[in-house]
Design a protein around this motif. Structure first.
Motif: not given
Length: 168
Positions: A84-99
């Motif tokens: 996704y970040l490559k597609k929008i050409k941005r970087q970010a901090g990311a947290i994936v939370f799985r319950e």
């Protein structure tokens, strides 16, 4: 890492096979964390147990060793976020939370983590001005907010947000 930083807080979500995912993208340099919360009553925990957590994370510089807590799920979730970040050409901090809820009654492999994360990232994200606003929304949809205490990156993001408010 060569892309500009994301300029807003984005929240994505996906639910499938008793797994609920929240993907938080926070303005800043690339870093990543994957947290799993195994809720009581699922195939591995009886209904009287406390939730169990597993997490792995990486700073901007990346990992030096294999993610040994969440293991393959870490890399499966990370892939969808990076696509996704490559597609929008941005970087970010990311947290994936799985319950992992009691509805998850049979393990099907990390493919469902990869595809759940990808599915979340294909949805239109909810947008927030602040981390606090985004966390309030996640709290409305999650069984437990205990994961917030487990997150290494969330602590760093909160400190950064407080600092930004202080300096204006």
């Amino acid at each position: 890492k060569d892309y500009r930083e994301l300029d807003e807080h984005l929240l994505f979500a996906s639910t499938y096979l008793g797994n609920h995912f929240e993907v938080l993208l926070v303005p800043g340099n690339w870093c990543f964390e994957n947290i799993e919360a195994w809720m009581p009553g699922n195939i591995w925990l009886d209904s009287t147990a406390d939730p169990e957590f597993a997490k792995d994370w990486e700073p901007y510089e990346g990992r030096k060793k294999y993610a040994d807590s969440v293991t393959g799920a870490y890399y499966a979730a990370r892939l969808g976020v990076l696509e996704y970040l490559k597609k929008i050409k941005r970087q970010a901090g990311a947290i994936v939370f799985r319950e992992i809820t009691p509805d998850y009654w049979t393990p099907v492999g990390v493919w469902q983590i990869r595809e759940n994360t990808r599915a979340a990232m294909q949805e239109t994200p909810e947008k927030f001005q602040t981390l606090s606003e985004m966390l309030d929304e996640v709290g409305k949809r999650s069984i437990s907010r205990v994961w917030e205490k487990e997150s290494e990156l969330l602590h760093r993001f909160r400190s950064r947000e407080v600092f930004r408010q202080y300096i204006g």
